[in-house]
Design an enzyme around this catalytic site. Structure first.
Site, PDB file in Angstrom:
ATOM      1  N   SER A 157      50.434  46.746  22.511  1.00 33.02           N
ATOM      2  CA  SER A 157      49.467  46.231  23.314  1.00 33.02           C
ATOM      3  C   SER A 157      48.779  47.061  24.243  1.00 33.02           C
ATOM      4  CB  SER A 157      50.127  45.004  23.868  1.00 33.02           C
ATOM      5  OG  SER A 157      49.266  44.288  24.516  1.00 33.02           O
TER       6      SER A 157
ATOM      7  N   HIS B  56      51.278  38.760  17.467  1.00 32.86           N
ATOM      8  CA  HIS B  56      51.335  39.968  18.366  1.00 32.86           C
ATOM      9  C   HIS B  56      52.678  40.327  18.975  1.00 32.86           C
ATOM     10  CE1 HIS B  56      49.053  42.193  21.573  1.00 32.86           C
ATOM     11  NE2 HIS B  56      49.750  41.879  22.279  1.00 32.86           N
TER      12      HIS B  56
ATOM     13  N   ASP C  54      47.403  38.288  14.797  1.00 33.23           N
ATOM     14  CA  ASP C  54      46.439  38.522  16.144  1.00 33.23           C
ATOM     15  C   ASP C  54      45.196  38.224  16.113  1.00 33.23           C
ATOM     16  OD1 ASP C  54      47.738  40.477  18.230  1.00 33.23           O
ATOM     17  OD2 ASP C  54      48.091  41.746  16.539  1.00 33.23           O
TER      18      ASP C  54
END
Length: 307
Positions: free
Chosen positions: A164, A281, A249
């Site tokens: 991320s 995610h 995602d």
């Protein structure tokens, strides 16, 4: 490696025409999990990371809170295989949390599995917002890479992995002028997990509240934009850059990954794009606690080149 699709010429128009609430939704990863509610997913993620870190600290040979710079937040934890050698591959991990949460103390998801296979693992801390800003964080990550290279000059390769926000920081290392930092790190691979590579959309979301990013900050710290503007060539064209995104995602995270992959290919990097089936995610990193996990196997095959 996948074929390079057409350039993302509609990149700006796509997100700029979104209603504010939809843009916020697209950049709120916990809203996209399918296994449980958003808050439960965040709790599970934090608990999994803490448990994995506690286990690795208790069972693996390690050095904790090693300073790689002068700042209070410039520390890393290094986990070693049983083998007593400095001629090891080193896997450096940069945690996520939108540059404003998370820590190395709950991010050693992969440490036990990778050290068992002969890979040293460094979990790197950096000063998150509001204490740190993006320029500082990028500089800290670069210094952490230089530190590992200088401390372990006989390494068998440095492999950078970020999740991320951490994927963004790792990606910025593709554009680093290492000569200015007095080192030539032995970079052998990048694993970019569910990252954000063009920061401008985030300027217009609540995620920017603690970051206080201006459009100029976003431009300067966007690897996507900098890669396109600099026309930088890879120092080692054979160094693989794996851009990885979870099936669950959001569409914007998929777009970000796809367009960064395209830019890498146009720039001459050896890049690949991988969508991991049936993970969100957070699971993309949580599952690294498992040797049989698909991403774990991709990492090991890349490090040991067993294709």
């Amino acid at each position: 490696m996948m074929d390079v699709p057409g350039a993302g010429s509609g990149r700006e128009a796509a997100w700029k025409t979104m209603p504010p609430e939809e843009l916020e939704n697209q950049y709120s990863p916990s809203r996209w999990v399918v296994r449980q509610g958003p808050q439960e997913a965040l709790r599970t993620y934090a608990q999994t990371g803490l448990q994995a870190t506690t286990r690795a600290r208790a069972t693996r040979r390690c050095q904790l809170h090693v300073p790689y710079g002068d700042g209070d937040g410039e520390k890393m934890d290094i986990y070693f295989p049983d083998e007593q050698s400095e001629a090891l591959p080193f896997f450096l991990f940069f945690h996520g949390g939108y540059w404003q949460s998370g820590s190395k103390d709950e991010s050693a998801f992969m440490a036990s599995v990778l050290t068992a296979k002969g890979v040293a693992v460094a979990i790197v801390a950096y000063d998150i917002a509001p204490k740190g800003n993006l320029d500082q964080m990028v500089g800290q990550v670069a210094r952490s890479v230089v530190f590992v290279q200088k401390r372990y000059p006989c390494n068998q390769g440095l492999y950078l992995c970020g999740h991320s926000a951490g994927a963004h920081l790792a990606a910025m290392m593709l554009l680093t002028d290492w000569a200015q930092l007095g080192a030539a790190p032995n970079l052998r691979g990048f694993f970019l997990l569910s990252g954000v590579y063009d920061l401008e959309p985030l300027v217009h979301t609540s995620q920017n509240a603690p970051l206080l990013m201006t459009p100029e900050d976003a431009q300067r710290n966007s690897p996507q934009r900098q890669l396109e503007a600099a026309r930088a060539q890879p120092a080692d064209p054979a160094c693989p850059v794996l851009v990885i995104v979870g099936q669950h995602d959001s569409a914007e995270f998929h777009r970000q990954s796809r367009e960064f992959y395209q830019a890498l290919c146009r720039g001459g990097w050896t890049a690949s794009l991988e969508e991991l089936h049936d993970v969100d995610h957070f699971e993309i990193v949580e599952n690294l606690t498992q040797e049989e996990d698909a991403l774990t196997q991709i990492i090991l095959k890349t490090i040991f080149r067993k294709f």
